[in-house]
Design a protein around this motif. Structure first.
Motif, PDB file in Angstrom:
ATOM      1  N   GLN A   1       0.846  -1.180   0.000  1.00  0.00           N
ATOM      2  CA  GLN A   1       0.000   0.000   0.000  1.00  0.00           C
ATOM      3  C   GLN A   1       0.883   1.231   0.000  1.00  0.00           C
ATOM      4  O   GLN A   1       1.761   1.389   0.853  1.00  0.00           O
ATOM      5  CB  GLN A   1      -0.937   0.020   1.210  1.00  0.00           C
ATOM      6  CG  GLN A   1      -1.966   1.140   1.170  1.00  0.00           C
ATOM      7  CD  GLN A   1      -2.958   1.039   2.304  1.00  0.00           C
ATOM      8  OE1 GLN A   1      -2.613   0.727   3.442  1.00  0.00           O
ATOM      9  NE2 GLN A   1      -4.241   1.282   2.010  1.00  0.00           N
TER      10      GLN A   1
ATOM     11  N   LEU B   1       4.027   0.129   2.878  1.00  0.00           N
ATOM     12  CA  LEU B   1       3.370  -0.661   3.924  1.00  0.00           C
ATOM     13  C   LEU B   1       2.892  -1.955   3.277  1.00  0.00           C
ATOM     14  O   LEU B   1       2.168  -1.915   2.271  1.00  0.00           O
ATOM     15  CB  LEU B   1       2.213   0.126   4.520  1.00  0.00           C
ATOM     16  CG  LEU B   1       1.425  -0.488   5.681  1.00  0.00           C
ATOM     17  CD1 LEU B   1       2.349  -0.816   6.850  1.00  0.00           C
ATOM     18  CD2 LEU B   1       0.332   0.474   6.116  1.00  0.00           C
TER      19      LEU B   1
ATOM     20  N   PHE C   1      -6.889  -9.227   7.263  1.00  0.00           N
ATOM     21  CA  PHE C   1      -5.554  -8.664   7.110  1.00  0.00           C
ATOM     22  C   PHE C   1      -4.707  -8.820   8.363  1.00  0.00           C
ATOM     23  O   PHE C   1      -5.226  -8.772   9.495  1.00  0.00           O
ATOM     24  CB  PHE C   1      -5.646  -7.172   6.785  1.00  0.00           C
ATOM     25  CG  PHE C   1      -6.108  -6.878   5.396  1.00  0.00           C
ATOM     26  CD1 PHE C   1      -7.456  -6.796   5.097  1.00  0.00           C
ATOM     27  CD2 PHE C   1      -5.186  -6.673   4.378  1.00  0.00           C
ATOM     28  CE1 PHE C   1      -7.887  -6.521   3.804  1.00  0.00           C
ATOM     29  CE2 PHE C   1      -5.606  -6.385   3.091  1.00  0.00           C
ATOM     30  CZ  PHE C   1      -6.957  -6.316   2.805  1.00  0.00           C
ATOM     31  N   GLY C   2      -3.395  -8.962   8.148  1.00  0.00           N
ATOM     32  CA  GLY C   2      -2.448  -8.804   9.235  1.00  0.00           C
ATOM     33  C   GLY C   2      -2.297  -7.331   9.557  1.00  0.00           C
ATOM     34  O   GLY C   2      -2.860  -6.458   8.895  1.00  0.00           O
ATOM     35  N   GLU C   3      -1.496  -7.033  10.575  1.00  0.00           N
ATOM     36  CA  GLU C   3      -1.366  -5.660  11.064  1.00  0.00           C
ATOM     37  C   GLU C   3      -0.454  -4.801  10.205  1.00  0.00           C
ATOM     38  O   GLU C   3      -0.378  -3.590  10.401  1.00  0.00           O
ATOM     39  CB  GLU C   3      -0.866  -5.683  12.509  1.00  0.00           C
ATOM     40  CG  GLU C   3      -1.886  -6.322  13.463  1.00  0.00           C
ATOM     41  CD  GLU C   3      -1.307  -6.564  14.841  1.00  0.00           C
ATOM     42  OE1 GLU C   3      -1.918  -6.115  15.819  1.00  0.00           O
ATOM     43  OE2 GLU C   3      -0.239  -7.208  14.946  1.00  0.00           O
TER      44      GLU C   3
ATOM     45  N   PHE D   1       0.964  -5.655   3.486  1.00  0.00           N
ATOM     46  CA  PHE D   1      -0.058  -6.404   4.211  1.00  0.00           C
ATOM     47  C   PHE D   1      -0.146  -7.830   3.688  1.00  0.00           C
ATOM     48  O   PHE D   1      -0.174  -8.068   2.484  1.00  0.00           O
ATOM     49  CB  PHE D   1      -1.443  -5.765   4.045  1.00  0.00           C
ATOM     50  CG  PHE D   1      -1.633  -4.507   4.831  1.00  0.00           C
ATOM     51  CD1 PHE D   1      -1.609  -3.278   4.200  1.00  0.00           C
ATOM     52  CD2 PHE D   1      -1.842  -4.552   6.204  1.00  0.00           C
ATOM     53  CE1 PHE D   1      -1.797  -2.108   4.913  1.00  0.00           C
ATOM     54  CE2 PHE D   1      -2.022  -3.382   6.930  1.00  0.00           C
ATOM     55  CZ  PHE D   1      -1.992  -2.162   6.273  1.00  0.00           C
TER      56      PHE D   1
ATOM     57  N   LEU E   1      -4.447  -0.465  -2.419  1.00  0.00           N
ATOM     58  CA  LEU E   1      -3.789  -1.755  -2.235  1.00  0.00           C
ATOM     59  C   LEU E   1      -3.487  -2.380  -3.590  1.00  0.00           C
ATOM     60  O   LEU E   1      -4.362  -2.457  -4.455  1.00  0.00           O
ATOM     61  CB  LEU E   1      -4.706  -2.688  -1.433  1.00  0.00           C
ATOM     62  CG  LEU E   1      -4.845  -2.360   0.038  1.00  0.00           C
ATOM     63  CD1 LEU E   1      -6.083  -3.032   0.617  1.00  0.00           C
ATOM     64  CD2 LEU E   1      -3.604  -2.812   0.792  1.00  0.00           C
TER      65      LEU E   1
ATOM     66  N   GLU F   1     -14.370 -12.399   1.913  1.00  0.00           N
ATOM     67  CA  GLU F   1     -13.753 -11.217   2.503  1.00  0.00           C
ATOM     68  C   GLU F   1     -12.332 -11.546   2.942  1.00  0.00           C
ATOM     69  O   GLU F   1     -12.005 -12.678   3.300  1.00  0.00           O
ATOM     70  CB  GLU F   1     -14.558 -10.712   3.691  1.00  0.00           C
ATOM     71  CG  GLU F   1     -14.484 -11.611   4.908  1.00  0.00           C
ATOM     72  CD  GLU F   1     -15.269 -11.101   6.089  1.00  0.00           C
ATOM     73  OE1 GLU F   1     -16.446 -11.467   6.176  1.00  0.00           O
ATOM     74  OE2 GLU F   1     -14.687 -10.370   6.901  1.00  0.00           O
ATOM     75  N   LEU F   2     -11.497 -10.528   2.914  1.00  0.00           N
ATOM     76  CA  LEU F   2     -10.108 -10.679   3.326  1.00  0.00           C
ATOM     77  C   LEU F   2      -9.942 -10.336   4.802  1.00  0.00           C
ATOM     78  O   LEU F   2     -10.578  -9.413   5.320  1.00  0.00           O
ATOM     79  CB  LEU F   2      -9.205  -9.757   2.503  1.00  0.00           C
ATOM     80  CG  LEU F   2      -9.092 -10.044   1.019  1.00  0.00           C
ATOM     81  CD1 LEU F   2      -8.157  -9.036   0.356  1.00  0.00           C
ATOM     82  CD2 LEU F   2      -8.601 -11.448   0.768  1.00  0.00           C
TER      83      LEU F   2
END
Lengths: 115, 109
Positions: free
Chosen positions: A37, A88, A106-108, A90, A43, A103-104
């Motif tokens: 991102q 960034l 996400f990690g942090e 993800f 994204l 739906e996805l």
């Protein structure tokens, strides 16, 4: 504990270095993704994997490689980092079984800076 | 090509209502998603529409018109914590998600 875990969360490195970002998940999902991102660009998909033996390039795979070590683990590597890979990153998972929306989850995120 | 368009930034007042629009052109359609993303954090799922009409979930509602390639996210009774980016994404015929660049929503007291 997070269902999708990324390490490291932050990394500063130099041009030319090899970097690995790791992702692990406890959701039991077959599908895993790596996105980057950048401000104003949304994204963008780097690589995705629908199961352990399946690896697919996304729209911006050049300069990146991935490894799906197990259903729960999906790693992203930058073989020789360059400054425009500062972003960034993800990791995400999904499932598309009957009744799921796809739906996805996400990690942090992993913030990578290449100097 | 495939693309998703949404406004870059919107400003609204606490307690008010705001509508964030999304238009899309994709190869096929298997659903439209809205995600919320606070600065520096991961996106989180808000809503999913695959049939025309309005889906309501608390203060948030999402509308879809497939014939017009159009969706909106409606946020009511705005709170300061609603300040975030809102991402529209469409799942195409290959079940791949196509993402918009996101709408940054600024809430003022």
């Amino acid at each position: 504990d997070a269902d999708v875990t990324q390490t490291p969360r932050n990394r500063i490195t130099k041009t030319g270095k090899r970097i690995m970002l790791e992702c692990s998940q406890t959701k039991g999902h077959d599908r895993m993704y790596w996105y980057r991102q950048d401000p104003g660009l949304g994204l963008r998909l780097i690589y995705y994997s629908f199961d352990v033996k399946d690896i697919n390039k996304g729209e911006i795979s050049d300069g990146y490689s991935v490894s799906r070590q197990a259903q729960a683990k999906f790693s992203l590597s930058l073989e020789s980092a360059i400054p425009n890979q500062t972003a960034l990153y993800f990791c995400a998972t999904s499932d598309l079984r009957r009744g799921d929306t796809g739906e996805l989850f996400f990690g942090e995120g992993s913030r990578l800076t290449v100097l | 090509g495939q693309n998703i368009d949404q406004p870059t930034e919107m400003t609204a007042t606490e307690g008010a209502i705001v509508q964030i629009n999304c238009t899309y052109q994709t190869s096929g359609f298997n659903g439209l998603f809205w995600y919320q993303q606070h600065a520096g954090e991961a996106p989180t799922f808000l809503s999913y529409n695959v049939l025309d009409g309005l889906e309501e979930k608390g203060r948030f509602s999402s509308f879809l018109s497939r014939s017009k390639g159009y969706s909106y996210l409606l946020l009511k009774e705005l709170q300061m914590k609603d300040s975030a980016s809102y991402l529209c994404a469409v799942m195409d015929s290959n079940y791949q998600l196509i993402w918009g660049a996101g709408t940054k929503l600024i809430i003022k007291p």
